[in-house]
Design a protein around this motif. Structure first.
Motif, PDB file in Angstrom:
ATOM      1  N   THR A  43       0.789  -1.232   0.000  1.00 54.08           N
ATOM      2  CA  THR A  43       0.000   0.000   0.000  1.00 54.08           C
ATOM      3  C   THR A  43       0.826   1.290   0.000  1.00 54.08           C
ATOM      4  O   THR A  43       0.250   2.370   0.113  1.00 54.08           O
ATOM      5  CB  THR A  43      -0.958   0.035   1.216  1.00 54.08           C
ATOM      6  OG1 THR A  43      -0.186  -0.036   2.419  1.00 54.08           O
ATOM      7  CG2 THR A  43      -1.968  -1.102   1.156  1.00 54.08           C
ATOM      8  N   GLU A  64      -7.508   2.554  -1.188  1.00 52.44           N
ATOM      9  CA  GLU A  64      -8.521   1.584  -1.602  1.00 52.44           C
ATOM     10  C   GLU A  64      -8.088   0.973  -2.924  1.00 52.44           C
ATOM     11  O   GLU A  64      -7.608   1.676  -3.807  1.00 52.44           O
ATOM     12  CB  GLU A  64      -9.880   2.268  -1.766  1.00 52.44           C
ATOM     13  CG  GLU A  64     -10.990   1.325  -2.153  1.00 52.44           C
ATOM     14  CD  GLU A  64     -12.335   2.016  -2.292  1.00 52.44           C
ATOM     15  OE1 GLU A  64     -13.347   1.324  -2.171  1.00 52.44           O
ATOM     16  OE2 GLU A  64     -12.360   3.238  -2.533  1.00 52.44           O
ATOM     17  N   GLN A  65      -8.252  -0.332  -3.029  1.00 55.03           N
ATOM     18  CA  GLN A  65      -7.940  -1.009  -4.276  1.00 55.03           C
ATOM     19  C   GLN A  65      -8.881  -2.189  -4.433  1.00 55.03           C
ATOM     20  O   GLN A  65      -8.881  -3.105  -3.615  1.00 55.03           O
ATOM     21  CB  GLN A  65      -6.472  -1.462  -4.272  1.00 55.03           C
ATOM     22  CG  GLN A  65      -6.013  -1.966  -5.610  1.00 55.03           C
ATOM     23  CD  GLN A  65      -4.492  -2.032  -5.708  1.00 55.03           C
ATOM     24  OE1 GLN A  65      -3.767  -1.408  -4.947  1.00 55.03           O
ATOM     25  NE2 GLN A  65      -4.024  -2.793  -6.670  1.00 55.03           N
ATOM     26  N   LEU A  66      -9.717  -2.110  -5.468  1.00 54.70           N
ATOM     27  CA  LEU A  66     -10.674  -3.174  -5.769  1.00 54.70           C
ATOM     28  C   LEU A  66     -10.391  -3.666  -7.180  1.00 54.70           C
ATOM     29  O   LEU A  66     -10.539  -2.897  -8.145  1.00 54.70           O
ATOM     30  CB  LEU A  66     -12.112  -2.651  -5.680  1.00 54.70           C
ATOM     31  CG  LEU A  66     -12.533  -2.083  -4.331  1.00 54.70           C
ATOM     32  CD1 LEU A  66     -13.899  -1.424  -4.424  1.00 54.70           C
ATOM     33  CD2 LEU A  66     -12.537  -3.184  -3.290  1.00 54.70           C
ATOM     34  N   GLU A  69     -11.888  -2.497 -10.691  1.00 55.20           N
ATOM     35  CA  GLU A  69     -12.820  -1.409 -10.403  1.00 55.20           C
ATOM     36  C   GLU A  69     -12.129  -0.079 -10.144  1.00 55.20           C
ATOM     37  O   GLU A  69     -12.383   0.898 -10.818  1.00 55.20           O
ATOM     38  CB  GLU A  69     -13.708  -1.745  -9.205  1.00 55.20           C
ATOM     39  CG  GLU A  69     -14.723  -2.831  -9.496  1.00 55.20           C
ATOM     40  CD  GLU A  69     -15.602  -3.099  -8.302  1.00 55.20           C
ATOM     41  OE1 GLU A  69     -15.941  -2.144  -7.568  1.00 55.20           O
ATOM     42  OE2 GLU A  69     -15.953  -4.281  -8.088  1.00 55.20           O
ATOM     43  N   GLU A 147      -6.575  -6.824  -2.648  1.00 54.82           N
ATOM     44  CA  GLU A 147      -7.611  -5.837  -2.361  1.00 54.82           C
ATOM     45  C   GLU A 147      -7.211  -5.027  -1.140  1.00 54.82           C
ATOM     46  O   GLU A 147      -6.669  -5.562  -0.178  1.00 54.82           O
ATOM     47  CB  GLU A 147      -8.937  -6.557  -2.108  1.00 54.82           C
ATOM     48  CG  GLU A 147     -10.139  -5.678  -2.148  1.00 54.82           C
ATOM     49  CD  GLU A 147     -11.440  -6.465  -2.183  1.00 54.82           C
ATOM     50  OE1 GLU A 147     -12.303  -6.170  -1.355  1.00 54.82           O
ATOM     51  OE2 GLU A 147     -11.583  -7.359  -3.039  1.00 54.82           O
ATOM     52  N   VAL A 148      -7.456  -3.723  -1.203  1.00 56.35           N
ATOM     53  CA  VAL A 148      -7.230  -2.837  -0.076  1.00 56.35           C
ATOM     54  C   VAL A 148      -8.555  -2.182   0.233  1.00 56.35           C
ATOM     55  O   VAL A 148      -9.154  -1.529  -0.633  1.00 56.35           O
ATOM     56  CB  VAL A 148      -6.169  -1.747  -0.421  1.00 56.35           C
ATOM     57  CG1 VAL A 148      -6.007  -0.778   0.749  1.00 56.35           C
ATOM     58  CG2 VAL A 148      -4.846  -2.380  -0.808  1.00 56.35           C
ATOM     59  N   GLU A 149      -9.056  -2.383   1.454  1.00 52.57           N
ATOM     60  CA  GLU A 149     -10.339  -1.812   1.842  1.00 52.57           C
ATOM     61  C   GLU A 149     -10.178  -0.336   2.173  1.00 52.57           C
ATOM     62  O   GLU A 149      -9.200   0.064   2.795  1.00 52.57           O
ATOM     63  CB  GLU A 149     -10.912  -2.528   3.065  1.00 52.57           C
ATOM     64  CG  GLU A 149     -11.438  -3.895   2.772  1.00 52.57           C
ATOM     65  CD  GLU A 149     -12.122  -4.510   3.994  1.00 52.57           C
ATOM     66  OE1 GLU A 149     -12.286  -3.820   5.024  1.00 52.57           O
ATOM     67  OE2 GLU A 149     -12.513  -5.668   3.906  1.00 52.57           O
ATOM     68  N   SER A 150     -11.166   0.454   1.784  1.00 54.51           N
ATOM     69  CA  SER A 150     -11.144   1.870   2.133  1.00 54.51           C
ATOM     70  C   SER A 150     -11.239   2.006   3.647  1.00 54.51           C
ATOM     71  O   SER A 150     -11.807   1.144   4.328  1.00 54.51           O
ATOM     72  CB  SER A 150     -12.304   2.604   1.461  1.00 54.51           C
ATOM     73  OG  SER A 150     -13.524   2.232   2.058  1.00 54.51           O
ATOM     74  N   ALA A 153     -14.541   1.344   5.221  1.00 49.80           N
ATOM     75  CA  ALA A 153     -15.020  -0.040   5.253  1.00 49.80           C
ATOM     76  C   ALA A 153     -14.305  -0.874   6.307  1.00 49.80           C
ATOM     77  O   ALA A 153     -14.725  -1.978   6.589  1.00 49.80           O
ATOM     78  CB  ALA A 153     -14.844  -0.673   3.877  1.00 49.80           C
ATOM     79  N   ARG A 154     -13.225  -0.337   6.877  1.00 54.37           N
ATOM     80  CA  ARG A 154     -12.447  -1.108   7.853  1.00 54.37           C
ATOM     81  C   ARG A 154     -13.097  -1.127   9.208  1.00 54.37           C
ATOM     82  O   ARG A 154     -13.783  -0.317   9.654  1.00 54.37           O
ATOM     83  CB  ARG A 154     -11.027  -0.528   7.983  1.00 54.37           C
ATOM     84  CG  ARG A 154     -10.232  -0.747   6.742  1.00 54.37           C
ATOM     85  CD  ARG A 154      -8.819  -0.186   6.908  1.00 54.37           C
ATOM     86  NE  ARG A 154      -8.263  -0.058   5.564  1.00 54.37           N
ATOM     87  CZ  ARG A 154      -7.314   0.778   5.239  1.00 54.37           C
ATOM     88  NH1 ARG A 154      -6.806   1.591   6.123  1.00 54.37           N
ATOM     89  NH2 ARG A 154      -6.851   0.847   4.030  1.00 54.37           N
TER      90      ARG A 154
END
Length: 154
Positions: A43, A64-66, A69, A147-150, A153-154
């Motif tokens: 990250t 964030e990484q989806l 998307e 995936e990195v959650e925003s 969302a954590r």
């Protein structure tokens, strides 16, 4: 803060466009002024670029990484900037890549350049060079599908 938004339609599947964008260390191949990007972990990135004839360094964190998307980031040191790149499937072999950035120009040269649309033109050129780069290859140079959650969302 200055805001710039640019889109480009690339003639590759969404997975190929996204996977290439995750290869941050390849950015100097299509981003004007970017000398190097070093990914220090999943990250964190360290950037070295020349802006207005001045060498600048900064660190950024992927917020964030989806996969297929979006990828969002914010700077954590140096030049203040933040943004998001999104990927939109138009058909099986065409993807719209949209880059939105907020940049805080530093000093008189960057502020004058910003006033005259230099950032806007540079980002537009970078997006066109990304299109040429990925379409000429047809395949990505690598991929990271993590995936990195925003933070929300954590």
């Amino acid at each position: 803060m200055s805001n710039v938004t640019k889109s480009v339609d690339v003639n590759v599947p969404i997975r190929t466009a996204y996977d290439q964008w995750t290869q941050f260390e390849e950015f100097p191949r299509f981003m004007e002024g970017v000398k190097s990007v070093t990914q220090t972990d999943d990250t964190h990135l360290h950037w070295l670029a020349e802006i207005g004839g001045v060498e600048k360094e900064w660190d950024a964190e992927i917020a964030e990484q989806l996969p297929d998307e979006r990828i969002a980031w914010t700077s954590t040191s140096g030049a203040r900037n933040a943004g998001v790149v999104t990927f939109h499937r138009l058909d099986d072999n065409t993807t719209r890549v949209t880059l939105q950035m907020d940049v805080d120009p530093e000093g008189i040269v960057e502020n004058v350049g910003d006033f005259f649309g230099v950032l806007d033109g540079r980002v537009e050129g970078d997006m066109e060079r990304f299109k040429q780069f990925i379409e000429s290859r047809g395949v990505e140079t690598g991929a990271w599908r993590g995936e990195v959650e925003s933070p929300a969302a954590r």
